[in-house]
Design an enzyme around this catalytic site. Structure first.
Site, mmCIF file in Angstrom:
data_model
loop_
_atom_site.group_PDB
_atom_site.id
_atom_site.type_symbol
_atom_site.label_atom_id
_atom_site.label_comp_id
_atom_site.label_asym_id
_atom_site.label_seq_id
_atom_site.Cartn_x
_atom_site.Cartn_y
_atom_site.Cartn_z
ATOM 1 N N LYS A 53 3.721 0.801 -5.402
ATOM 2 C CA LYS A 53 4.391 0.372 -4.170
ATOM 3 C C LYS A 53 5.111 -0.957 -4.393
ATOM 4 C CE LYS A 53 1.312 2.995 -1.171
ATOM 5 N NZ LYS A 53 0.144 3.083 -0.292
ATOM 6 N N GLN A 97 -4.424 -0.701 2.050
ATOM 7 C CA GLN A 97 -4.639 0.506 1.246
ATOM 8 C C GLN A 97 -5.994 1.125 1.571
ATOM 9 O OE1 GLN A 97 -2.244 1.833 -0.632
ATOM 10 N NE2 GLN A 97 -3.526 3.538 -1.284
ATOM 11 N N ASP A 120 2.616 1.774 7.969
ATOM 12 C CA ASP A 120 1.891 3.001 7.619
ATOM 13 C C ASP A 120 1.828 3.949 8.813
ATOM 14 O OD1 ASP A 120 0.860 3.652 5.134
ATOM 15 O OD2 ASP A 120 -0.787 2.217 5.260
HETATM 16 N N1 GUN Z 1 -4.383 5.972 0.785
HETATM 17 C C1 GUN Z 1 -3.858 7.189 0.482
HETATM 18 N N2 GUN Z 1 -2.658 7.348 1.081
HETATM 19 C C2 GUN Z 1 -2.413 6.216 1.769
HETATM 20 C C3 GUN Z 1 -1.314 5.805 2.587
HETATM 21 O O1 GUN Z 1 -0.325 6.505 2.811
HETATM 22 N N3 GUN Z 1 -1.452 4.557 3.120
HETATM 23 C C4 GUN Z 1 -2.531 3.771 2.901
HETATM 24 N N4 GUN Z 1 -2.560 2.579 3.495
HETATM 25 N N5 GUN Z 1 -3.545 4.141 2.151
HETATM 26 C C5 GUN Z 1 -3.492 5.353 1.590
#
Ligand code: GUN
Length: 293
Positions: A53, A97, A120
């Protein structure tokens, strides 16, 4: 018949170029979009996702910062970090995350993110917006799936979409987004009795269970669009999706590969949401300045 492969890498690359242009335009107006990522613990997969990311942000001209906490961290420490980021003018998007360590309350952590910075789309207000069809920040993975369907001109309205998986991150928001576009939606789980009866009826099948290759050729109908959200590390070290790709591709009309399908789209949509957050904050500042004059 062999399916058309929906290449997430190509679609994501084009979106990332668009994001770069939009980030540059905002920068010219004095606002560089900024994303803060919080990671708690040493989950290996999460570490890789976060690094990807951050790299994608750098390439798109988005400022980013990572706040790392050990597995043993106190929840209040993370909450106070989020509160600071909520008022930090350099930051327009905040992402925590997942998964978080067991002693954390996900709801409390996500609920503390400012709604306007929740890129998100997991905050209850943003989920509520999604339910009513006014999503501001659609959750990135299902948002990426919708883009893949759109870019391939796949009909949604009137079609029967079957989703296998009911997670808050993928299954549930995916169902809402497809419903909003006029699909008839069935949500199953990996434990649904007679799962095959449901999956066989799908015009669009989205699978997000974390069970490698659980969808086999006999479970799908001819010409179906198959979207595989799963990504599983196999004992031989290779990656596999939740769909038996080699067999199902012979029956499907369209199919996403793993890797190189949905995965790259999730990151691209995060960049889109972060830029959208910056654009919204910038236009609010502009309109406030105009009314103050
Ligand atoms: N863990 C797995 N997929 C995601 C996501 O799209 N966002 C976040 N914050 N954590 C994740």
């Amino acid at each position: 018949m062999s399916a058309v492969i929906i290449d997430g890498k190509i679609i994501a690359k084009a979106l990332r170029v668009e994001c770069r242009v939009r980030a540059e335009q905002l920068k010219c107006k004095g606002m560089q979009p900024g994303l803060a990522v919080i990671i708690v613990g040493d989950n290996q997969a999460s570490g890789i996702y976060v690094r990807n990311k951050v790299r994608a942000c750098n390439e798109a001209g988005i400022y980013s910062e990572v706040h790392e906490f050990p597995d043993s961290a106190d929840q209040d420490k993370v909450l106070s970090c989020i509160h600071e980021l909520n008022t930090n003018s350099r930051i327009h998007g905040i992402l925590v995350q997942l998964p978080l360590p067991r002693h954390f309350e996900d709801k409390k952590i996500i609920g503390s993110i400012g709604v306007e910075k929740d890129v998100d789309g997991f905050h209850l207000n943003n989920i509520g917006a999604l339910v009513t069809g006014y999503a501001v920040y659609p959750p990135c993975t299902p948002y990426g799936v919708m883009k893949m369907l759109e870019k391939n001109n796949i009909q949604i309205e009137g079609q029967h979409a079957v989703i296998v998986g009911r997670s808050n991150i993928v299954g549930k928001p995916m169902a809402l987004m497809l419903l909003e576009k006029g699909a008839t939606v069935t949500i199953c789980t990996s434990k649904t009795i007679n799962l095959e009866e449901h999956t066989k009826r799908a015009d669009i099948l989205v699978v997000a269970t974390g069970k490698p290759r659980m969808i086999t050729a006999k479970m799908v109908k001819l010409g179906v669009t198959v979207i595989d959200v799963g990504i599983n590390r196999m004992p031989d070290g290779k990656l596999a999706g939740d769909v038996d790709f080699d067999a199902v591709r012979e029956k499907a009309g369209y199919i996403t590969p793993v890797p190189g399908g949905v995965g790259p789209m999730t990151i691209a949509m995060l960049l889109c949401n972060t830029i959208e957050a910056a654009r919204r904050i910038q236009s609010e500042i502009m309109s406030k300045n105009n009314t103050d004059k």
